[in-house]
Design a protein around this motif. Structure first.
Motif, short mmCIF file in Angstrom:
data_model
loop_
_atom_site.label_atom_id
_atom_site.label_comp_id
_atom_site.label_asym_id
_atom_site.label_seq_id
_atom_site.Cartn_x
_atom_site.Cartn_y
_atom_site.Cartn_z
N CYS A 181 -16.83 -36.35 -15.02
CA CYS A 181 -16.12 -37.62 -14.97
C CYS A 181 -17.34 -38.75 -14.28
O CYS A 181 -17.65 -38.49 -13.29
CB CYS A 181 -14.85 -37.47 -13.91
SG CYS A 181 -14.02 -39.12 -13.74
N PRO A 197 -6.52 -41.52 -6.96
CA PRO A 197 -6.75 -40.26 -7.86
C PRO A 197 -7.41 -39.28 -7.00
O PRO A 197 -8.20 -39.22 -6.01
CB PRO A 197 -7.93 -40.63 -8.97
CG PRO A 197 -8.42 -41.78 -8.28
CD PRO A 197 -7.47 -42.67 -7.49
N GLU A 198 -6.82 -37.89 -7.35
CA GLU A 198 -7.13 -36.76 -6.37
C GLU A 198 -8.24 -35.92 -7.14
O GLU A 198 -7.99 -34.99 -7.67
CB GLU A 198 -6.09 -35.86 -6.14
CG GLU A 198 -4.80 -36.52 -5.46
CD GLU A 198 -3.81 -35.68 -5.05
OE1 GLU A 198 -3.94 -34.55 -4.49
OE2 GLU A 198 -2.64 -35.69 -5.78
N CYS A 199 -9.46 -36.51 -7.02
CA CYS A 199 -10.45 -36.11 -7.95
C CYS A 199 -10.96 -34.75 -7.34
O CYS A 199 -11.51 -33.90 -8.24
CB CYS A 199 -11.81 -37.20 -7.78
SG CYS A 199 -11.36 -38.56 -8.54
N ARG A 206 -11.92 -43.39 -17.07
CA ARG A 206 -12.54 -42.89 -15.88
C ARG A 206 -13.42 -42.00 -16.14
O ARG A 206 -14.85 -41.80 -15.75
CB ARG A 206 -11.70 -42.48 -15.06
CG ARG A 206 -10.82 -43.54 -14.21
CD ARG A 206 -9.67 -42.92 -13.43
NE ARG A 206 -8.92 -44.16 -12.66
CZ ARG A 206 -7.84 -43.91 -11.92
NH1 ARG A 206 -7.29 -42.97 -11.91
NH2 ARG A 206 -7.41 -45.01 -11.33
N ILE A 207 -13.21 -41.02 -17.33
CA ILE A 207 -14.21 -40.01 -17.71
C ILE A 207 -15.39 -40.67 -18.18
O ILE A 207 -16.56 -40.57 -17.74
CB ILE A 207 -13.70 -39.18 -18.75
CG1 ILE A 207 -12.61 -38.11 -17.98
CG2 ILE A 207 -14.74 -38.12 -19.30
CD1 ILE A 207 -11.81 -37.48 -18.96
N VAL A 242 -7.27 -41.84 -17.90
CA VAL A 242 -8.11 -40.61 -17.79
C VAL A 242 -9.45 -41.12 -18.61
O VAL A 242 -10.59 -40.71 -17.99
CB VAL A 242 -7.55 -39.63 -17.82
CG1 VAL A 242 -8.31 -38.16 -18.21
CG2 VAL A 242 -6.15 -39.19 -17.18
N PRO A 296 -13.61 -44.27 -8.76
CA PRO A 296 -12.79 -43.77 -9.90
C PRO A 296 -11.56 -45.08 -9.95
O PRO A 296 -11.07 -45.11 -11.06
CB PRO A 296 -11.94 -42.22 -9.49
CG PRO A 296 -12.49 -42.25 -8.14
CD PRO A 296 -13.64 -43.22 -7.84
N TYR A 343 -15.83 -40.86 -11.26
CA TYR A 343 -15.90 -39.98 -9.97
C TYR A 343 -17.43 -39.95 -9.54
O TYR A 343 -17.55 -39.84 -8.33
CB TYR A 343 -15.34 -38.79 -10.29
CG TYR A 343 -15.27 -37.57 -9.20
CD1 TYR A 343 -14.97 -38.02 -7.92
CD2 TYR A 343 -15.69 -36.22 -9.14
CE1 TYR A 343 -14.95 -37.24 -6.70
CE2 TYR A 343 -15.77 -35.50 -8.11
CZ TYR A 343 -15.58 -36.01 -6.92
OH TYR A 343 -15.40 -34.98 -5.67
N CYS A 361 -9.26 -32.18 -9.33
CA CYS A 361 -9.11 -32.47 -10.80
C CYS A 361 -9.95 -31.60 -11.67
O CYS A 361 -11.36 -31.34 -11.35
CB CYS A 361 -9.72 -33.80 -11.02
SG CYS A 361 -9.79 -34.23 -12.90
N ALA A 389 -13.64 -32.96 -12.80
CA ALA A 389 -14.52 -33.59 -11.86
C ALA A 389 -16.12 -33.68 -12.52
O ALA A 389 -16.63 -34.88 -12.22
CB ALA A 389 -14.39 -33.35 -10.50
N VAL A 428 -2.47 -36.16 -11.31
CA VAL A 428 -3.85 -36.07 -10.61
C VAL A 428 -4.48 -37.49 -10.61
O VAL A 428 -5.11 -38.05 -9.55
CB VAL A 428 -4.63 -34.86 -10.86
CG1 VAL A 428 -5.80 -34.81 -10.36
CG2 VAL A 428 -3.63 -33.61 -11.04
N CYS A 429 -4.67 -37.82 -11.93
CA CYS A 429 -5.68 -39.01 -12.05
C CYS A 429 -4.78 -40.29 -11.90
O CYS A 429 -4.50 -40.86 -12.88
CB CYS A 429 -6.24 -39.01 -13.26
SG CYS A 429 -7.60 -40.32 -13.56
S1 SF4 Z 1 -12.46 -36.87 -11.48
FE1 SF4 Z 1 -10.80 -38.33 -10.64
S2 SF4 Z 1 -11.01 -39.99 -11.87
FE2 SF4 Z 1 -12.13 -38.49 -12.85
S3 SF4 Z 1 -10.39 -37.94 -14.37
FE3 SF4 Z 1 -10.24 -36.62 -12.58
S4 SF4 Z 1 -9.02 -37.45 -11.11
FE4 SF4 Z 1 -9.50 -39.00 -12.94
#
Ligand code: SF4
Length: 362
Positions: A215, A204-206, A147-148, A144, A223, A218, A209, A212, A198-199
Motif C-alpha cells: 500500500c 484505517p487499521e493499517c 490507497r493502495i 482500498v 492513508p 500507508y 491490514c 500493508a 479495516v480500510c
Molecule cells: S494499508 Fe491501510 S490504507 Fe492501505 S489498504 Fe490497508 S488499511 Fe487501507
C-alpha cells in the motif's frame, strides 16, 4: 504498478480467515444475493440483515416477488430509502418470469438488461453467485484501491473511475487463475469487506491490514488522505407544512405519485413553504378547501436527504360534521390501517407519534 497476483492472494487468504458470517453468504442463490446487493447500496450491513431476512421469508424467489403487490414490497422496504430500488426489483422479477420462466440470468449481459441493474449489481451477482471473473467497484473498493495506488485524482472523474474498474478487473482475473475455490466470489467480497472493516474512511487499521506492504498510501504515512475528498455541496434548508387532518376516528393520507421521490409511499397532505412562519390555515384552505379553520401546531420532524435539511412542521386539525372533500387527493383511514401501509421515513415518524399520543390518552 499494482502487484495484482500478490494482492489477489493476500486478499483471498485474509478473507478465508476473516469473512463475516452474513446470512446471504450462506447461499449461492442468485435471487437472494441480488436482493442483498440491492439492499446494501448506501446502507450498512447491520441495518440490512433484518430487512433481508424479512424479505426472503415473505418473497423467497423470483416468482413470489413478481406476483407481489407494490404495497407489499414497499412495506417490506419501508425505512431503507431509495424506494425506486424496491420497485425495480419487482419489475426485474416480472421480466425474468416473462423471458425465462423465473430462471435468473447467469451472465453479465443478461443481468444488465434487467431494470435497475447496473454494472456494479450485475458484477456482484455474476461473481458472488456464479463465480464469474467480473469486477465490482463500490465506495469501499474505491477507497482500498485509491490507497493502495495513492491515487491523486478524484475517483468521480471518468478517467480515474475507469482506472478503478481496470484494477478491479485485473484483481478478479488474477484470482480466477489461482485454482482456489470460489476465488472470484471471495476476491470481490474480500475487497469490499476490507474497505468496510479495516480500510475505513477516517481511521484505517493499517497495522492489521493484509495489504500493508503493498500500500503506497500507508508507506507514505497518509492513508486517510485518500481517496481525494470531494468538495461537499452546500447544505440547503427546506420547510414543509404537514396537516394531520382528523374526522371522527379517520385520518387523511395520500399516496405519492409513482414518478416522485418516494413514489408509491403514503404521507399526510403537505405543502413546501418558503418560511417556517407560513400560515397553516392557508395551507388547510389549499389542501382541503375549508376556510376559517385554525390548525394546532403539534410537532416538528427533522430529517436529511442528500444536501437538504428538511423540517416538517406538523399541525393537527379536527373536522367536525361533514368530512371535507380533499383537494389533496387524500383518503381517510384509521390509525390501525395506517400502521400496515408503507410511509416515507419522516411521515412514518408522525404515524408513530400519533400512536404514542393515542396510547397516553387512553
Ligand atoms: S494499508 Fe491501510 S490504507 Fe492501505 S489498504 Fe490497508 S488499511 Fe487501507
Amino acid at each position: 504498478m499494482m502487484n495484482v497476483d500478490a494482492i489477489a492472494n493476500l486478499l483471498l487468504d485474509w478473507y478465508a480467515a476473516n469473512a463475516r458470517d452474513l446470512p446471504w453468504r450462506r447461499t449461492r442463490d442468485p435471487y437472494a444475493i441480488w436482493v442483498s446487493e440491492v439492499m446494501l447500496q448506501q446502507t450498512q450491513v447491520a441495518t440490512v440483515i433484518p430487512y433481508w431476512e424479512r424479505w426472503m421469508g415473505r418473497l423467497p424467489d423470483v416468482k413470489s416477488l413478481a406476483e407481489a403487490s407494490e404495497q407489499v414490497i414497499l412495506k417490506l422496504w419501508e425505512g431503507l430509502g431509495y424506494y425506486r430500488r424496491a420497485r425495480n426489483l419487482r419489475l426485474a422479477a416480472r421480466q425474468i418470469m416473462q423471458r425465462s420462466g423465473g430462471v435468473f440470468p447467469s451472465d453479465l449481459g443478461g443481468m444488465l438488461e434487467l431494470p435497475g441493474v447496473g454494472r456494479y449489481t450485475a458484477g456482484a451477482v455474476c461473481s458472488v453467485a456464479f463465480d464469474e471473473p467480473e469486477p465490482i467497484v463500490d465506495g469501499n473498493v474505491v477507497r482500498v484501491l485509491s490507497r493502495i495506488e495513492a491515487v491523486a485524482g478524484d475517483p468521480a472523474e471518468p478517467s480515474v473511475n475507469r482506472q478503478m474498474w481496470g484494477w478491479a478487473r485485473q484483481l478478479v482475473e488474477a484470482a480466477s487463475v489461482t485454482g482456489r475455490a470460489k476465488a472470484c466470489s471471495h476476491l470481490n467480497q474480500a475487497l469490499m469487506e476490507l474497505g468496510a472493516t479495516v480500510c475505513t474512511p477516517r481511521e484505517p487499521e493499517c497495522t492489521r491490514c493484509p495489504l500493508a506492504l503493498e500500500c503506497r498510501a500507508y508507506r507514505a504515512g497518509n492513508p486517510a488522505g485518500y481517496p481525494k475528498a470531494r468538495s461537499t455541496p452546500r447544505v440547503t434548508p427546506r420547510h414543509f407544512v404537514v396537516i394531520v387532518a382528523e374526522h371522527e376516528d379517520l385520518l387523511c393520507i395520500r399516496r405519492r405519485p409513482d414518478n416522485a421521490v418516494n413514489g408509491g409511499l403514503w404521507e399526510f397532505p403537505n405543502i413546501e413553504v418558503n418560511s417556517p412562519e407560513a400560515d397553516p390555515s392557508a395551507i388547510v384552505r389549499r389542501l382541503f378547501g375549508v376556510r376559517r379553520v385554525k390548525p394546532e401546531p403539534w410537532c416538528r420532524v427533522r430529517h436529511s436527504i442528500t444536501r437538504y435539511r428538511i423540517t416538517q412542521h406538523v399541525h393537527r386539525v379536527a373536522f367536525l360534521g361533514v368530512r371535507p372533500a380533499t383537494r389533496a387527493a387524500g383518503e381517510w383511514r384509521t390509525l390501525e390501517e395506517l400502521r400496515s401501509l408503507a410511509f416515507s421515513a419522516a411521515h412514518r415518524r408522525i404515524v408513530d407519534r400519533l400512536g404514542e399520543a393515542n396510547e397516553s390518552a387512553d
